[in-house]
Design an enzyme around this catalytic site. Structure first.
Site, mmCIF file in Angstrom:
data_model
loop_
_atom_site.group_PDB
_atom_site.id
_atom_site.type_symbol
_atom_site.label_atom_id
_atom_site.label_comp_id
_atom_site.label_asym_id
_atom_site.label_seq_id
_atom_site.Cartn_x
_atom_site.Cartn_y
_atom_site.Cartn_z
ATOM 1 N N ASP A 21 95.322 -41.421 81.659
ATOM 2 C CA ASP A 21 96.747 -41.057 81.302
ATOM 3 C C ASP A 21 97.119 -39.751 81.811
ATOM 4 O O ASP A 21 96.532 -38.704 81.543
ATOM 5 C CB ASP A 21 96.932 -41.318 79.679
ATOM 6 C CG ASP A 21 98.267 -40.878 79.369
ATOM 7 O OD1 ASP A 21 98.457 -40.405 77.925
ATOM 8 O OD2 ASP A 21 99.090 -41.203 80.175
ATOM 9 N N ASN A 23 100.996 -39.233 81.049
ATOM 10 C CA ASN A 23 102.051 -38.668 80.718
ATOM 11 C C ASN A 23 101.985 -38.645 79.107
ATOM 12 O O ASN A 23 102.926 -38.579 78.466
ATOM 13 C CB ASN A 23 103.013 -39.677 81.008
ATOM 14 C CG ASN A 23 102.976 -41.009 80.646
ATOM 15 O OD1 ASN A 23 101.779 -41.320 80.353
ATOM 16 N ND2 ASN A 23 104.039 -41.865 80.910
ATOM 17 N N ASP A 29 97.650 -44.752 83.505
ATOM 18 C CA ASP A 29 98.547 -45.238 84.573
ATOM 19 C C ASP A 29 98.182 -44.778 85.896
ATOM 20 O O ASP A 29 97.026 -44.128 86.232
ATOM 21 C CB ASP A 29 99.944 -44.354 84.138
ATOM 22 C CG ASP A 29 99.676 -42.781 83.700
ATOM 23 O OD1 ASP A 29 100.049 -42.472 82.709
ATOM 24 O OD2 ASP A 29 99.055 -42.170 84.652
ATOM 25 N N GLU A 254 86.717 -64.537 91.694
ATOM 26 C CA GLU A 254 86.127 -64.401 90.344
ATOM 27 C C GLU A 254 85.892 -65.936 89.868
ATOM 28 O O GLU A 254 86.902 -66.586 89.794
ATOM 29 C CB GLU A 254 87.025 -63.676 89.312
ATOM 30 C CG GLU A 254 86.102 -63.703 87.780
ATOM 31 C CD GLU A 254 86.932 -63.784 86.800
ATOM 32 O OE1 GLU A 254 87.977 -64.401 86.957
ATOM 33 O OE2 GLU A 254 86.543 -63.250 85.667
ATOM 34 N N HIS A 328 85.252 -55.291 83.095
ATOM 35 C CA HIS A 328 86.326 -54.951 81.761
ATOM 36 C C HIS A 328 86.161 -56.393 81.065
ATOM 37 O O HIS A 328 86.857 -56.217 79.996
ATOM 38 C CB HIS A 328 87.746 -54.968 82.317
ATOM 39 C CG HIS A 328 88.172 -56.410 83.266
ATOM 40 N ND1 HIS A 328 87.740 -56.613 84.274
ATOM 41 C CD2 HIS A 328 89.418 -57.177 82.756
ATOM 42 C CE1 HIS A 328 88.521 -57.872 84.578
ATOM 43 N NE2 HIS A 328 89.100 -58.220 83.637
ATOM 44 N N ASP A 329 85.480 -57.154 81.261
ATOM 45 C CA ASP A 329 85.086 -58.485 80.497
ATOM 46 C C ASP A 329 83.877 -58.271 79.892
ATOM 47 O O ASP A 329 83.524 -59.476 79.038
ATOM 48 C CB ASP A 329 85.358 -59.748 81.220
ATOM 49 C CG ASP A 329 86.699 -59.893 81.873
ATOM 50 O OD1 ASP A 329 86.681 -60.744 82.742
ATOM 51 O OD2 ASP A 329 87.671 -59.654 81.021
HETATM 52 O O1 TEU Z 1 88.359 -63.612 83.213
HETATM 53 C C1 TEU Z 1 88.253 -64.942 83.608
HETATM 54 C C2 TEU Z 1 86.833 -65.504 82.475
HETATM 55 O O2 TEU Z 1 86.501 -66.645 82.877
HETATM 56 C C3 TEU Z 1 86.886 -64.636 81.546
HETATM 57 O O3 TEU Z 1 87.369 -65.530 80.235
HETATM 58 C C4 TEU Z 1 85.502 -64.029 81.247
HETATM 59 O O4 TEU Z 1 84.594 -64.982 81.948
HETATM 60 C C5 TEU Z 1 85.301 -64.024 80.213
HETATM 61 O O5 TEU Z 1 85.967 -62.980 79.511
HETATM 62 C C6 TEU Z 1 83.832 -63.480 79.940
HETATM 63 O O6 TEU Z 1 83.526 -63.870 78.627
HETATM 64 C C7 TEU Z 1 89.655 -63.252 84.179
HETATM 65 C C8 TEU Z 1 89.940 -61.705 83.783
HETATM 66 O O7 TEU Z 1 88.685 -61.200 84.306
HETATM 67 C C9 TEU Z 1 89.983 -61.727 82.211
HETATM 68 O O8 TEU Z 1 90.144 -60.351 82.063
HETATM 69 C C10 TEU Z 1 91.229 -62.400 81.637
HETATM 70 O O9 TEU Z 1 91.337 -62.524 80.327
HETATM 71 C C11 TEU Z 1 90.945 -63.999 82.278
HETATM 72 O O10 TEU Z 1 90.706 -64.123 83.512
HETATM 73 C C12 TEU Z 1 92.542 -64.505 82.115
HETATM 74 O O11 TEU Z 1 93.186 -63.996 83.166
HETATM 75 CA CA CA Z 2 100.484 -43.149 80.316
#
Ligand code: TEU
Ligand code: CA
Length: 554
Positions: A21, A23, A29, A254, A328-329
């Site tokens: 971050d 700001n 950001d 993906e 991130h998932d």
């Molecule tokens: O993720 C696609 C997807 O299949 C996800 O459901 C992922 O496999 C799951 O979270 C794992 O358990 C993409 C993005 O990476 C995710 O952040 C988004 O939420 C999703 O598509 C919808 O855009």
């Molecule tokens: Ca910020």
């Protein structure tokens, strides 16, 4: 086949909301990322994958886009983006954007128009269907729990959303939709970006007639029944012909539900579709057979080895692998397959990195993975932000599969929020991520687990990743060598070789807290140590707890 630049690349993934971050509003950001580019270059990664930064109501934290050609308010402005791109290129870093075109936000102007009337010119940009037997048009379930259909009062019809109801699926069978998307992609490429990560791109061609699927325990059919649909490869080849082929890009699809066979088309070295795919088979190695991801499961190393080895063997020379543990998932791999115990955390983080980075394919390092960051110690469901974790918990709790206490344990092990707590830059307040209140809590272990501390220590996880990444730049055997798995049934050891001409590597990884007997094959007994996570030489017939060693024979 001449080498492609992305075959020797190592990509650094940034989840902008949680990276830096600038700001004080507690939300990461673009200017914050720009300030940290030197750190990314020092690691040795040469390409950055930016999770979405486009305008979005943030129902799914940016994976619900309301304007593909403008920047999300909280992240800054288009001139902030231009400054980031320019500085990245000046430092020799490439930028790959996240392309989310299986669905848009319901606040995108296309959908705002589409839902106005049954004969609106944008109606067929999405999937609208009449209900059946007083309910949804079919039994498909959303990835986030519940039905994949939402009833819309105004026109008395349902629209399809494989994810949240604020993420209506775009109708790729409509050529006008493909034209809009290809034009937008080219607009970004004209700005000089270096590629795309394509969100759930394997789902864009829905099965003819949208038929019911096999219901799962929650009563709905999996959204993955849309994977690898009838026109999938035709649409990607059209995208390649009309847009991608005119640039020298890294493109990674993906691909939820992708099989190895399908990947030989998606990621074929002939360059007709994409550079590579993210597959999920190895991510499913520890899934519950009935409740899938969102249940407590135990690691099964032989299964994980079989999956990864099959992808290594069968794509070699035909297509290209991506290599990842984290994003991130996913929960943090140190917590999932390593050890959070302070005496073993760094050893296991380095072991996991060695296991992945010595394979064939393009490795992805997710922000904080290079530090050995761990899952967050959640204590209540109320702390969770992630729409997917909450939706699945709600379904399972309602069905009696999971008590609230079990739900908290599940969140600590499985929630996507484990990857989304702020990047841990230093030991100070909010780990140096923000001067304000962070949008998601900072892991308390940032007081000792942080980038500043590791940059100052030669045996840190950061410095180990730096060595691994440098080796890939240097050695063809890592990039192109043939893979072979040893000890397939061993429950705790992951041992494989890579061979290119007269040169070969032996990669030995102990995925356990116990010492494991292992006799180094005779042909490697005199080999040099290329990299190892213990400071002293490995014993000839034992792998110590969480030990990783790579021997090189020439
Ligand atoms: O993720 C696609 C997807 O299949 C996800 O459901 C992922 O496999 C799951 O979270 C794992 O358990 C993409 C993005 O990476 C995710 O952040 C988004 O939420 C999703 O598509 C919808 O855009
Ligand atoms: Ca910020």
């Amino acid at each position: 086949m001449e080498e492609k630049w992305w075959q020797r690349s190592v990509v650094y993934q940034i989840y902008p909301r949680s990276f830096q971050d600038s700001n004080g509003d507690g939300i990461g950001d673009l200017p914050g990322i720009t300030d940290r580019l030197e750190y990314i270059r020092e690691l040795g990664t040469d390409t950055i994958w930016l999770s979405p930064v486009y305008k979005s109501p943030n129902d799914d934290n940016g994976y619900d886009i309301s304007d593909y050609q403008d920047i999300m308010e909280e992240f800054g402005t288009m001139s902030d983006f231009d400054a980031l791109l320019e500085k990245a290129h000046s430092l020799g870093l490439k930028i790959v954007m996240d392309l989310v075109v299986n669905h848009s936000s319901d606040e995108h102007r296309w959908f705002v128009e589409s839902r106005l009337s049954r004969d609106n010119p944008y109606r067929d940009y999405y999937f609208w269907r009449d209900g059946k037997d007083g309910g949804a048009p079919n039994n498909w379930g959303s990835c986030f729990g519940g039905s994949a259909w939402e009833f819309d009062e105004r026109t008395g019809m349902y629209y399809l959303h494989l994810f949240s109801k604020k993420q209506p699926d775009l109708n790729w069978d409509n050529p006008a939709v493909r034209d809009e998307i290809f034009r937008m992609m080219d607009w970004w490429l004209q700005k000089g970006i270096d590629g795309f990560r394509m969100d759930v791109i394997s789902l864009i061609s829905k099965p003819e007639g949208l038929p019911d699927g096999e219901p799962r325990p929650n009563g709905y059919a999996s959204f993955e029944l849309c994977a690898n649909g009838p026109h999938e490869h035709a649409y990607l080849r059209e995208m390649n012909r009309r847009v991608l082929s005119r640039y020298d890009l890294l493109t990674v699809g993906e691909c939820a539900g992708v099989t190895l066979e399908e990947a030989k088309s998606y990621a074929n070295l002939d360059g007709r579709e994409l550079s590579m795919v993210f597959q999920f088979e190895h991510m499913g190695a520890d899934f519950h057979p009935v409740l899938g991801r969102y249940a407590l499961q135990h690691k099964n190393l032989p299964k994980l080895k079989e999956i990864l080895s099959r992808w290594q063997r069968e794509l070699d020379g035909v297509a290209w692998n991506s290599l990842y543990w984290d994003n991130h998932d996913q929960p943090r791999v140190v917590s999932r397959y390593g050890s959070e115990k302070e005496e073993y955390r760094e050893l296991s983080a380095k072991m996991l990195a060695t296991c992945l980075h010595m394979m064939q394919g393009t490795p992805y390092v997710y922000q904080g993975e290079e530090l050995g960051m761990t899952n967050y110690p959640w204590t209540s469901i109320d702390q969770i932000n992630d729409i997917e974790s909450l939706g699945n918990y709600r379904d399972f709790h309602a069905k009696g599969y999971m008590t609230e206490e079990e739900g908290v344990t599940m969140m600590r092990q499985r929630s996507r929020d484990n990857a989304r707590t702020p990047m841990q830059w230093d030991a100070g307040p909010a780990a140096g991520f923000t001067t304000g209140t962070p949008w998601l809590p900072v892991n308390p272990n940032h007081t000792f687990l942080n980038a500043a501390e590791q940059l100052g220590r030669s045996d840190s996880v950061f410095r180990y990743y730096q060595k691994l990444i440098a080796l890939r730049k240097e050695l063809d055997v890592i990039v192109f060598g043939r893979y072979a798995l040893l000890e397939p049934e061993h429950p705790d050891l992951f041992v494989y070789t890579r061979t290119l001409g007269d040169e070969s590597l032996l990669v030995m990884c102990n995925f356990s807290e116990e010492s494991q007997a292992y006799s180094i094959p005779s042909e490697f007994r005199e080999a040099e140590t290329l990299i190892a996570n213990y400071p002293d030489p490995t014993p000839a017939d034992t792998l110590r707890p969480w030990e990783a060693v790579v021997l090189r024979r020439r």
